[in-house]
Design a protein around this motif. Structure first.
Motif, mmCIF file in Angstrom:
data_model
loop_
_atom_site.group_PDB
_atom_site.id
_atom_site.type_symbol
_atom_site.label_atom_id
_atom_site.label_comp_id
_atom_site.label_asym_id
_atom_site.label_seq_id
_atom_site.Cartn_x
_atom_site.Cartn_y
_atom_site.Cartn_z
ATOM 1 N N ASN A 134 24.677 33.788 -29.774
ATOM 2 C CA ASN A 134 23.569 32.983 -29.267
ATOM 3 C C ASN A 134 22.866 33.673 -28.102
ATOM 4 O OD1 ASN A 134 21.939 30.683 -29.442
ATOM 5 N ND2 ASN A 134 23.093 29.652 -27.840
ATOM 6 N N ASP A 135 23.627 34.359 -27.239
ATOM 7 C CA ASP A 135 23.037 35.051 -26.095
ATOM 8 C C ASP A 135 22.073 36.137 -26.542
ATOM 9 O OD1 ASP A 135 24.388 33.493 -24.332
ATOM 10 O OD2 ASP A 135 25.933 34.974 -23.856
ATOM 11 N N GLU A 136 22.372 36.801 -27.642
ATOM 12 C CA GLU A 136 21.500 37.878 -28.123
ATOM 13 C C GLU A 136 20.132 37.335 -28.507
ATOM 14 O OE1 GLU A 136 21.571 41.702 -31.145
ATOM 15 O OE2 GLU A 136 23.295 40.368 -31.078
ATOM 16 N N VAL A 137 20.098 36.191 -29.152
ATOM 17 C CA VAL A 137 18.824 35.574 -29.520
ATOM 18 C C VAL A 137 18.156 35.021 -28.269
ATOM 19 C CG1 VAL A 137 17.703 33.776 -30.903
ATOM 20 C CG2 VAL A 137 19.641 35.047 -31.844
ATOM 21 N N HIS A 138 18.915 34.364 -27.434
ATOM 22 C CA HIS A 138 18.382 33.770 -26.207
ATOM 23 C C HIS A 138 17.787 34.819 -25.282
ATOM 24 C CE1 HIS A 138 18.506 32.124 -22.123
ATOM 25 N NE2 HIS A 138 18.267 30.970 -22.703
ATOM 26 N N ASP A 139 18.417 35.973 -25.177
ATOM 27 C CA ASP A 139 17.978 37.017 -24.243
ATOM 28 C C ASP A 139 16.814 37.856 -24.761
ATOM 29 O OD1 ASP A 139 19.909 36.155 -22.507
ATOM 30 O OD2 ASP A 139 21.331 37.760 -22.984
ATOM 31 N N SER A 140 16.448 37.688 -26.005
ATOM 32 C CA SER A 140 15.348 38.453 -26.573
ATOM 33 C C SER A 140 14.158 37.522 -26.823
ATOM 34 C CB SER A 140 15.773 39.083 -27.906
ATOM 35 O OG SER A 140 14.645 39.571 -28.597
ATOM 36 N N PRO A 141 13.075 37.694 -26.054
ATOM 37 C CA PRO A 141 11.910 36.841 -26.300
ATOM 38 C C PRO A 141 11.421 36.926 -27.751
ATOM 39 C CG PRO A 141 11.627 38.032 -24.243
ATOM 40 C CD PRO A 141 12.854 38.581 -24.914
ATOM 41 N N PHE A 142 11.453 38.131 -28.332
ATOM 42 C CA PHE A 142 10.992 38.272 -29.719
ATOM 43 C C PHE A 142 11.886 37.496 -30.677
ATOM 44 C CE2 PHE A 142 11.181 40.152 -33.905
ATOM 45 C CZ PHE A 142 9.859 40.021 -34.288
ATOM 46 N N LEU A 143 13.206 37.648 -30.549
ATOM 47 C CA LEU A 143 14.107 36.939 -31.461
ATOM 48 C C LEU A 143 14.029 35.428 -31.257
ATOM 49 C CD1 LEU A 143 17.272 39.222 -31.616
ATOM 50 C CD2 LEU A 143 15.364 39.071 -33.240
ATOM 51 N N SER A 144 13.869 34.990 -30.007
ATOM 52 C CA SER A 144 13.696 33.553 -29.753
ATOM 53 C C SER A 144 12.438 33.044 -30.442
ATOM 54 C CB SER A 144 13.592 33.284 -28.249
ATOM 55 O OG SER A 144 14.780 33.599 -27.587
ATOM 56 N N LEU A 145 11.369 33.833 -30.355
ATOM 57 C CA LEU A 145 10.108 33.437 -30.981
ATOM 58 C C LEU A 145 10.236 33.367 -32.494
ATOM 59 C CD1 LEU A 145 7.074 32.865 -30.997
ATOM 60 C CD2 LEU A 145 6.710 35.342 -30.972
ATOM 61 N N ILE A 146 10.791 34.396 -33.083
ATOM 62 C CA ILE A 146 10.857 34.427 -34.545
ATOM 63 C C ILE A 146 11.819 33.354 -35.069
ATOM 64 C CG2 ILE A 146 12.651 36.164 -34.968
ATOM 65 C CD1 ILE A 146 10.479 37.442 -36.895
ATOM 66 N N TYR A 147 12.879 33.085 -34.308
ATOM 67 C CA TYR A 147 13.820 32.026 -34.680
ATOM 68 C C TYR A 147 13.136 30.660 -34.589
ATOM 69 C CZ TYR A 147 18.205 29.402 -34.824
ATOM 70 O OH TYR A 147 19.229 28.542 -35.168
ATOM 71 N N GLY A 148 12.421 30.426 -33.495
ATOM 72 C CA GLY A 148 11.720 29.155 -33.338
ATOM 73 C C GLY A 148 10.635 28.960 -34.380
ATOM 74 N N SER A 149 9.896 30.017 -34.651
ATOM 75 C CA SER A 149 8.843 29.947 -35.661
ATOM 76 C C SER A 149 9.434 29.629 -37.034
ATOM 77 C CB SER A 149 8.080 31.272 -35.695
ATOM 78 O OG SER A 149 7.046 31.231 -36.638
ATOM 79 N N ALA A 150 10.524 30.294 -37.368
ATOM 80 C CA ALA A 150 11.178 30.038 -38.660
ATOM 81 C C ALA A 150 11.687 28.604 -38.738
ATOM 82 C CB ALA A 150 12.323 31.033 -38.870
ATOM 83 N N GLN A 151 12.277 28.127 -37.653
ATOM 84 C CA GLN A 151 12.767 26.730 -37.641
ATOM 85 C C GLN A 151 11.610 25.759 -37.889
ATOM 86 O OE1 GLN A 151 15.725 25.569 -37.666
ATOM 87 N NE2 GLN A 151 17.108 26.921 -36.559
ATOM 88 N N ALA A 152 10.493 25.987 -37.199
ATOM 89 C CA ALA A 152 9.339 25.099 -37.364
ATOM 90 C C ALA A 152 8.809 25.148 -38.793
ATOM 91 C CB ALA A 152 8.241 25.486 -36.369
ATOM 92 N N ARG A 153 8.747 26.336 -39.375
ATOM 93 C CA ARG A 153 8.243 26.470 -40.746
ATOM 94 C C ARG A 153 9.176 25.826 -41.766
ATOM 95 N NH1 ARG A 153 3.999 29.953 -41.915
ATOM 96 N NH2 ARG A 153 3.174 31.050 -40.123
ATOM 97 N N LEU A 154 10.438 25.691 -41.395
ATOM 98 C CA LEU A 154 11.401 25.040 -42.284
ATOM 99 C C LEU A 154 11.469 23.528 -42.054
ATOM 100 C CD1 LEU A 154 14.247 27.705 -42.173
ATOM 101 C CD2 LEU A 154 12.749 27.175 -44.115
ATOM 102 N N GLY A 155 10.540 22.999 -41.269
ATOM 103 C CA GLY A 155 10.467 21.554 -41.072
ATOM 104 C C GLY A 155 11.348 21.032 -39.959
ATOM 105 N N ARG A 156 11.713 21.899 -39.031
ATOM 106 C CA ARG A 156 12.517 21.479 -37.883
ATOM 107 C C ARG A 156 11.725 21.768 -36.602
ATOM 108 N NH1 ARG A 156 16.584 23.565 -41.628
ATOM 109 N NH2 ARG A 156 16.475 25.667 -40.798
#
Length: 185
Positions: free
Chosen positions: A32-54
């Motif tokens: 989790n820290d790896e995603v949290h510490d990377s603005p790019f990975l946080s963005l792409i993770y959040g974008s994917a979550q939103a596109r999946l209806g979350r």
């Protein structure tokens, strides 16, 4: 912890192909820290979550990406996060909030000469203007978006903007113009 280039490249590839469930699954498998510490990975993770209806989960990660990108001065991620943040607001029906984020993204893109961001933000602002019944404003935004996408050589973006432009013409009963956009390369 520094995120490796292959992980970032893989996430870009998956997202570009629309494989959002794979993005989420692969990023969940990381610490989790790896995603949290990377603005790019946080963005792409959040974008994917939103596109999946979350959207709530997506918003949490996009907000994190926005804050972290501002802290570390990553303007590219910041601009993308502003645009994604606006998209989440738009889907939730918060039109004024969406317009604010898209405008921020467009201005940031203009400052940096980032044609992709300008095109994306202008296209999204056109959608909002059309929803508000401001067709002339929408047409202007789409034309600006098309010009930016053409200068950047982004054919898919051009097609998306022309599609939206065509919808606006159709809604104004300007069917010849709508068809003209539909046939344009």
């Amino acid at each position: 912890m520094s995120t490796s280039a292959p992980v970032i490249d893989r996430m870009k590839e998956l997202a570009a192909a629309g494989h959002y469930a794979d993005v989420v699954a692969e990023l969940r498998a990381l610490e989790n820290d790896e995603v949290h510490d990377s603005p790019f990975l946080s963005l792409i993770y959040g974008s994917a979550q939103a596109r999946l209806g979350r959207p709530a989960e997506g918003l949490k990660w996009v907000e994190m990406a926005l804050a972290e990108s501002r802290k570390c001065g990553d303007r590219d991620v910041e601009k993308r996060a502003l645009n994604v943040r606006g998209g989440i607001a738009l889907v939730a029906g918060r039109i004024d909030e969406a317009a604010d984020y898209f405008t921020q993204a467009m201005l940031a893109g203009s400052r940096d000469g980032d044609l992709y961001t300008i095109g994306r933000a202008c296209n999204n602002l056109g959608i909002i203007s059309n929803l508000r019944g401001r067709q002339a404003e929408a047409l202007g935004s789409y034309e600006m978006a098309i010009a930016a996408m053409e200068r950047a050589g982004l054919r898919r973006g051009i097609a998306q903007c022309r599609h939206n432009l065509s919808i606006t013409y159709r809604e104004q009963a300007l069917l010849d113009r709508a068809l003209e956009q539909a046939k344009a390369d």
